[in-house]
Structure formats: C-alpha cells, structure tokens
Design a protein around this motif. Structure first.
Motif, PDB file in Angstrom:
ATOM      1  N   GLY B  51       6.989 -89.608  33.043  1.00  0.00           N
ATOM      2  CA  GLY B  51       6.762 -90.766  32.390  1.00  0.00           C
ATOM      3  C   GLY B  51       5.374 -90.616  31.161  1.00  0.00           C
ATOM      4  O   GLY B  51       5.293 -91.674  30.131  1.00  0.00           O
ATOM      5  N   VAL B  52       3.968 -89.779  31.975  1.00  0.00           N
ATOM      6  CA  VAL B  52       2.611 -90.056  31.501  1.00  0.00           C
ATOM      7  C   VAL B  52       2.014 -89.093  31.606  1.00  0.00           C
ATOM      8  O   VAL B  52       2.880 -87.763  32.292  1.00  0.00           O
ATOM      9  N   PRO B  53       1.068 -87.376  30.862  1.00  0.00           N
ATOM     10  CA  PRO B  53       0.779 -86.680  31.047  1.00  0.00           C
ATOM     11  C   PRO B  53       0.633 -86.080  32.679  1.00  0.00           C
ATOM     12  O   PRO B  53      -0.189 -87.339  32.835  1.00  0.00           O
ATOM     13  N   ILE B  54       0.227 -84.840  32.781  1.00  0.00           N
ATOM     14  CA  ILE B  54      -0.090 -85.161  34.452  1.00  0.00           C
ATOM     15  C   ILE B  54      -1.101 -83.645  34.377  1.00  0.00           C
ATOM     16  O   ILE B  54      -0.967 -83.370  33.490  1.00  0.00           O
ATOM     17  N   VAL B  55      -2.260 -83.834  35.096  1.00  0.00           N
ATOM     18  CA  VAL B  55      -3.095 -82.689  35.252  1.00  0.00           C
ATOM     19  C   VAL B  55      -2.412 -81.060  35.675  1.00  0.00           C
ATOM     20  O   VAL B  55      -1.526 -81.658  36.528  1.00  0.00           O
ATOM     21  N   HIS B  56      -2.658 -80.835  35.055  1.00  0.00           N
ATOM     22  CA  HIS B  56      -3.109 -79.426  35.699  1.00  0.00           C
ATOM     23  C   HIS B  56      -3.422 -79.288  36.951  1.00  0.00           C
ATOM     24  O   HIS B  56      -4.382 -79.107  37.245  1.00  0.00           O
ATOM     25  N   GLY B  57      -2.790 -78.483  38.330  1.00  0.00           N
ATOM     26  CA  GLY B  57      -2.393 -78.456  39.355  1.00  0.00           C
ATOM     27  C   GLY B  57      -3.553 -77.999  39.799  1.00  0.00           C
ATOM     28  O   GLY B  57      -4.130 -78.298  40.944  1.00  0.00           O
ATOM     29  N   THR B  58      -4.420 -76.635  39.102  1.00  0.00           N
ATOM     30  CA  THR B  58      -5.541 -75.632  39.339  1.00  0.00           C
ATOM     31  C   THR B  58      -6.842 -76.562  38.705  1.00  0.00           C
ATOM     32  O   THR B  58      -7.786 -76.405  39.483  1.00  0.00           O
ATOM     33  N   LEU B  59      -6.186 -77.613  37.603  1.00  0.00           N
ATOM     34  CA  LEU B  59      -7.758 -78.596  37.640  1.00  0.00           C
ATOM     35  C   LEU B  59      -8.388 -79.158  39.361  1.00  0.00           C
ATOM     36  O   LEU B  59      -9.052 -79.237  39.443  1.00  0.00           O
ATOM     37  N   GLY B  60      -7.004 -79.762  39.654  1.00  0.00           N
ATOM     38  CA  GLY B  60      -7.694 -80.106  41.012  1.00  0.00           C
ATOM     39  C   GLY B  60      -8.067 -78.810  42.031  1.00  0.00           C
ATOM     40  O   GLY B  60      -8.842 -79.370  42.790  1.00  0.00           O
ATOM     41  N   LEU B  61      -7.641 -78.315  42.296  1.00  0.00           N
ATOM     42  CA  LEU B  61      -7.641 -77.028  42.524  1.00  0.00           C
ATOM     43  C   LEU B  61      -9.325 -76.366  42.433  1.00  0.00           C
ATOM     44  O   LEU B  61     -10.103 -76.225  44.098  1.00  0.00           O
ATOM     45  N   ASN B  62      -9.519 -76.635  41.493  1.00  0.00           N
ATOM     46  CA  ASN B  62     -10.788 -75.832  41.274  1.00  0.00           C
ATOM     47  C   ASN B  62     -12.210 -76.802  42.136  1.00  0.00           C
ATOM     48  O   ASN B  62     -13.013 -76.560  42.181  1.00  0.00           O
ATOM     49  N   LEU B  63     -11.513 -78.103  41.683  1.00  0.00           N
ATOM     50  CA  LEU B  63     -12.277 -79.069  42.314  1.00  0.00           C
ATOM     51  C   LEU B  63     -12.525 -79.380  43.862  1.00  0.00           C
ATOM     52  O   LEU B  63     -13.857 -79.161  44.262  1.00  0.00           O
ATOM     53  N   VAL B  64     -12.006 -78.583  44.605  1.00  0.00           N
ATOM     54  CA  VAL B  64     -11.998 -77.842  46.252  1.00  0.00           C
ATOM     55  C   VAL B  64     -12.627 -77.240  46.061  1.00  0.00           C
ATOM     56  O   VAL B  64     -13.483 -76.867  46.801  1.00  0.00           O
ATOM     57  N   ILE B  65     -12.180 -76.121  45.334  1.00  0.00           N
ATOM     58  CA  ILE B  65     -13.597 -74.716  45.136  1.00  0.00           C
ATOM     59  C   ILE B  65     -14.667 -75.284  44.729  1.00  0.00           C
ATOM     60  O   ILE B  65     -15.655 -74.775  45.295  1.00  0.00           O
ATOM     61  N   GLU B  66     -15.184 -75.911  43.870  1.00  0.00           N
ATOM     62  CA  GLU B  66     -16.721 -77.135  43.429  1.00  0.00           C
ATOM     63  C   GLU B  66     -17.002 -76.891  45.177  1.00  0.00           C
ATOM     64  O   GLU B  66     -17.848 -77.151  45.396  1.00  0.00           O
ATOM     65  N   SER B  67     -16.214 -78.094  45.823  1.00  0.00           N
ATOM     66  CA  SER B  67     -16.484 -78.799  47.378  1.00  0.00           C
ATOM     67  C   SER B  67     -17.529 -77.089  48.173  1.00  0.00           C
ATOM     68  O   SER B  67     -18.157 -77.542  48.613  1.00  0.00           O
TER      69      SER B  67
END
Lengths: 135, 132
Positions: B51-67
């Motif tokens: 129903g609405v635009p969703i975030v790229h999955g690897t955008l979140g994955l890269n946030l973990v890699i930043e962690s």
C-alpha cells in the motif's frame, strides 16, 4: 536456454545453476560515497577504507545489472555475506554474478544468486542472494 | 581473526538508528541502481500488497553492518552474516539495528533490524570469530 542478449524478463525456467550471468565493474567513486554518507553518516569510513556496507550496495548493483529485466513482484528473502577484504575510495570492484541454485518449494520459485566482488586480485566479498522469483 | 588477543567480544553491538524518508530511499536507489517503484513511487505502491513504498531490504542490512563496524572499529576479516528479511518497512519508519552475543566461543551474534514499535524487519546471525 535463454539467449544472453534477450530483452525478455528473466523467468524461473531461464535460470541454469552454475551459469555466469554477468561480470559488471563498479567504480567506488566520490558520488557513491556521498550517497552513503548522506544516508548513514561517516563514522565508519576512513580516508583509506570504505564502509563495508558499500560493498553490499555494490553487490546488489552487480546483481541488478546482471539480471535484467526482472519480472515485478520478486522478493529478496534471504541474504548471506562473507567479507574477506576492504576497498579504498577510488578503487574499482569487479563482480561475477551467477545463478547458483533454484528450487520449486511449496509453489514458490526460489532462485539463489552468488555474487563475488574482487578488488584487484583480492576477493573482498562473497554474497548469496536468495529470492522468490515472481514468474 | 582480528579482534586481537585478550579482547573478548562485547555482549551487545552498538545500536544504530535511521529515520527513513523518500530522500533516504532515493539515495539508496542511486547507490544500488535499484529503482524498483515499490521503493520510490507512492502511486505504484498503492497497487501492491504493502500500500505504501517500502525501504530496500539491504538498506536495513547495511545499518546492521554499521552497528558491527561501530562496535569493532572495522569489520574483522572473515566475518559472515546470514539474515532473513522478515517484514517490509514502510518508507518514513524509524529503524534501528543491533545485536546480542549468543555464543562467545564462536563470536556469534544474533543481529536484527526493528522498527520503532519493536517489529523485526530483519533477523539473523553474524559470526565475528573469537580472539586467537
């Protein structure tokens, strides 16, 4: 067997495990780093070393460039990564994208792609992209 | 393994957080050449199950890699990650990433990305390794 120059969307039947689908080059240029920094900030980057997540972004770009056009509705379900090196700003990555597996399971079309990224002679990242293919 | 001798893996990864919006997703599309309208076009997204635009999955994955990188200073060589994208994230969500040490003998962390209400969008494991 699908012709490599075909403009039709890739379908499940087209994929042959073991088949190399493309070898794109990815430049780790200043614009790329600017996009990264605008999203994530700059705390993990140094002048001599790019954030490792940029390798993941490059892996995705390599896959998307090698496998196109794709049908709408594909799902990126799982992701595996193995890091074995780093890259510096200004370097160029060489990718190899291959289909490494496919399986029909519970009426879903699972296709797995392997992407290896090299910087010079060093392998820096190996990724496995597991998708549920729409057609 | 590059943690160095006598340095035990910390029990938690450094938390990272990101406010997503249309500009974030546009930038990530440029970064990955992933211009799928499911991420970028609200009109297109209306016709999808989300129903609405969703975030790229690897955008979140890269946030973990930043962690991971903010925890260890640099990503140790040989790090491996396995994740499942378990839930779509609507553009506009605040997401945060982190991880907890699950097996000190192998340096294995449970890693995740969640939205502000605690819903897991990504979950899996990261093997850092252990000091020599």
């Amino acid at each position: 067997m699908r012709a490599m120059s075909s403009s039709a969307v890739w379908t499940f039947d087209d994929f042959q495990p073991g088949l190399v689908l493309g070898r794109p080059a990815i430049a780790l240029d200043a614009l790329r780093l600017a996009h990264w920094t605008a999203i994530y900030g700059s705390s993990s980057a140094t002048p001599d070393r790019l954030p490792s997540g940029l390798l993941v972004a490059a892996m995705m770009e390599s896959y998307l460039r090698a496998v196109q056009p794709r049908p709408p509705g594909n799902i990126h379900a799982r992701q595996g990564l193995k890091f074995s090196g780093t890259a510096k700003p200004g370097e160029e990555l060489r990718a190899e994208v291959a289909c490494i597996g496919k399986e029909l399971s519970r009426e879903r079309r699972w296709v797995t792609f392997g992407v290896t990224l090299r910087c010079g002679i060093q392998n820096v990242l190996s990724g496995e992209i597991q998708t549920i293919w729409a057609r | 393994m590059t943690l160095g001798p006598k340095i035990a893996p910390p029990p938690e990864l450094v938390w990272t957080q990101l406010q997503t919006d249309a500009e974030t997703v546009r930038r990530y599309a440029e970064l990955t050449a992933d211009f799928n309208p499911i991420h970028l076009d609200p009109e297109f997204a209306k016709g999808t199950p989300f129903g609405v635009p969703i975030v790229h999955g690897t955008l979140g994955l890269n946030l973990v890699i930043e962690s991971i990188e903010r925890t260890f200073g640099t990503l140790p060589a040989g790090v491996s990650i396995e994740v499942r994208f378990s839930r779509p994230v609507p553009v506009g969500s605040i997401i945060r990433a982190g991880g907890s040490l699950r097996d000190p003998t192998t340096g294995t962390y449970e890693i995740f990305v969640e939205t502000h209400d605690g819903q897991r969008a990504l979950e899996g494991a990261c093997v850092i390794g252990v000091p020599d």
